[in-house]
Enzyme design. Structure first.
Site, mmCIF file in Angstrom:
data_model
loop_
_atom_site.group_PDB
_atom_site.id
_atom_site.type_symbol
_atom_site.label_atom_id
_atom_site.label_comp_id
_atom_site.label_asym_id
_atom_site.label_seq_id
_atom_site.Cartn_x
_atom_site.Cartn_y
_atom_site.Cartn_z
ATOM 1 N N THR A 195 -7.802 -6.035 -29.694
ATOM 2 C CA THR A 195 -7.490 -5.217 -28.106
ATOM 3 C C THR A 195 -5.719 -5.245 -27.240
ATOM 4 O OG1 THR A 195 -10.208 -6.486 -28.079
ATOM 5 C CG2 THR A 195 -8.272 -5.908 -25.724
ATOM 6 N N ASP A 205 15.715 7.001 -4.378
ATOM 7 C CA ASP A 205 16.656 6.147 -5.521
ATOM 8 C C ASP A 205 16.467 7.322 -6.403
ATOM 9 O OD1 ASP A 205 13.329 5.943 -5.069
ATOM 10 O OD2 ASP A 205 12.817 4.987 -6.701
ATOM 11 N N ARG A 206 15.887 7.913 -6.609
ATOM 12 C CA ARG A 206 15.810 8.968 -7.854
ATOM 13 C C ARG A 206 17.204 9.656 -8.128
ATOM 14 N NH1 ARG A 206 10.814 12.073 -8.211
ATOM 15 N NH2 ARG A 206 11.249 13.470 -9.812
ATOM 16 N N THR A 246 9.055 -0.171 -11.071
ATOM 17 C CA THR A 246 7.251 0.268 -11.293
ATOM 18 C C THR A 246 6.689 1.203 -11.248
ATOM 19 O OG1 THR A 246 7.829 -1.336 -8.685
ATOM 20 C CG2 THR A 246 5.658 -0.524 -8.869
ATOM 21 N N TYR A 279 13.905 20.835 -5.961
ATOM 22 C CA TYR A 279 12.123 19.770 -5.202
ATOM 23 C C TYR A 279 11.855 21.152 -4.586
ATOM 24 C CZ TYR A 279 10.117 15.251 -6.095
ATOM 25 O OH TYR A 279 9.440 14.726 -6.717
ATOM 26 N N GLY A 304 12.399 10.659 -3.697
ATOM 27 C CA GLY A 304 12.490 9.826 -3.120
ATOM 28 C C GLY A 304 14.407 9.091 -3.370
#
Ligand SMILES: Nc1ncnc2c1ncn2[C@@H]1O[C@H](COP(=O)(O)OP(=O)(O)O)[C@@H](O)[C@H]1O
Ligand SMILES: CC(C)(COP(=O)(O)O)[C@@H](O)C(=O)NCCC(=O)O
Length: 178
Positions: free
Chosen positions: A92, A14-15, A39, A5, A12
């Site tokens: 649908t 958590d990641r 989420t 990164y 995050g």
């Protein structure tokens, strides 16, 4: 593990912990992907030198369901029946549910293919998160199809109940005060 990164603090925890958790159970002799159906859905890749290359973030299964229901005039919050997903949904609810499965699976498979092409090895896929059950059969079928097509054979997806806690345990055990 090395973090690619650009601003590592943005990632995050958590990641990061989830990936460390996966590394506690898998020798790193090939690329690994951790898909978290929470989420949000996240799709993270670690190469065979223990480097986190980067990953995807997109709305999770439930968020896709509710956002279509809340953001349109006529669409219901469609259930995810967990059946076979037809190529041409003819109602649908089936159109929404199949669309969500296709969106989730399509994004993950794009990443799987990128990893296979860039690194020349078929990534092993770990999955976690409360919303994974609805997507798993379709994802497994797609991975098998791509993988066989690319000459890698079939690759079973590995389910992880709590990679974040596994990662947290590994960090605690390696801390100087442990
Ligand atoms: N048993 C279940 N069946 C289907 N979906 C579930 C189930 N449990 C949780 N979910 C869904 O999974 C998501 C949360 O998953 P979770 O792994 O707890 O993620 P987070 O890390 O974001 O809290 C929610 O969108 C929820 O609707
Ligand atoms: C992407 C996430 C929302 C996933 O969280 P989850 O849905 O699993 O609860 C979380 O890891 C987060 O807020 N990350 C910060 C941004 C990033 O990782 O780039």
């Amino acid at each position: 593990m090395k973090n690619c990164y650009l601003n590592p603090a943005e990632l995050g925890p958590d990641r990061w912990l989830g990936m460390l958790g996966v590394l506690t159970r898998q020798p790193i002799d090939r690329p690994l992907m951790l898909v978290s159906f929470g989420t949000a859905t996240t799709v993270d890749t670690i190469d065979d030198h223990e480097t986190f290359l980067g990953g995807l973030i997109f709305p999770g299964v439930s968020m896709m369901q509710t956002s279509l229901g809340a953001g349109t005039a006529r669409l219901p919050i469609a259930p995810m029946p967990g059946q076979m997903w037809p190529p041409f949904p003819q109602g649908t609810q089936a159109a929404i549910a199949t669309g969500i499965v296709a969106a989730q699976t399509g994004a993950i498979m794009r990443q799987w293919q990128q990893v296979a092409e860039h690194l020349g090895q078929a990534p092993l896929v770990f999955v976690t998160g409360g919303a994974r059950a609805a997507i798993l059969p379709e994802l497994q079928a797609r991975i098998d199809a791509f993988s066989v097509d690319m000459g890698f054979g079939t690759i079973p997806i590995i389910e992880c109940e709590s990679p974040v806690l596994d990662g947290l345990r590994a960090v605690a055990q390696h801390s100087p005060d442990a």
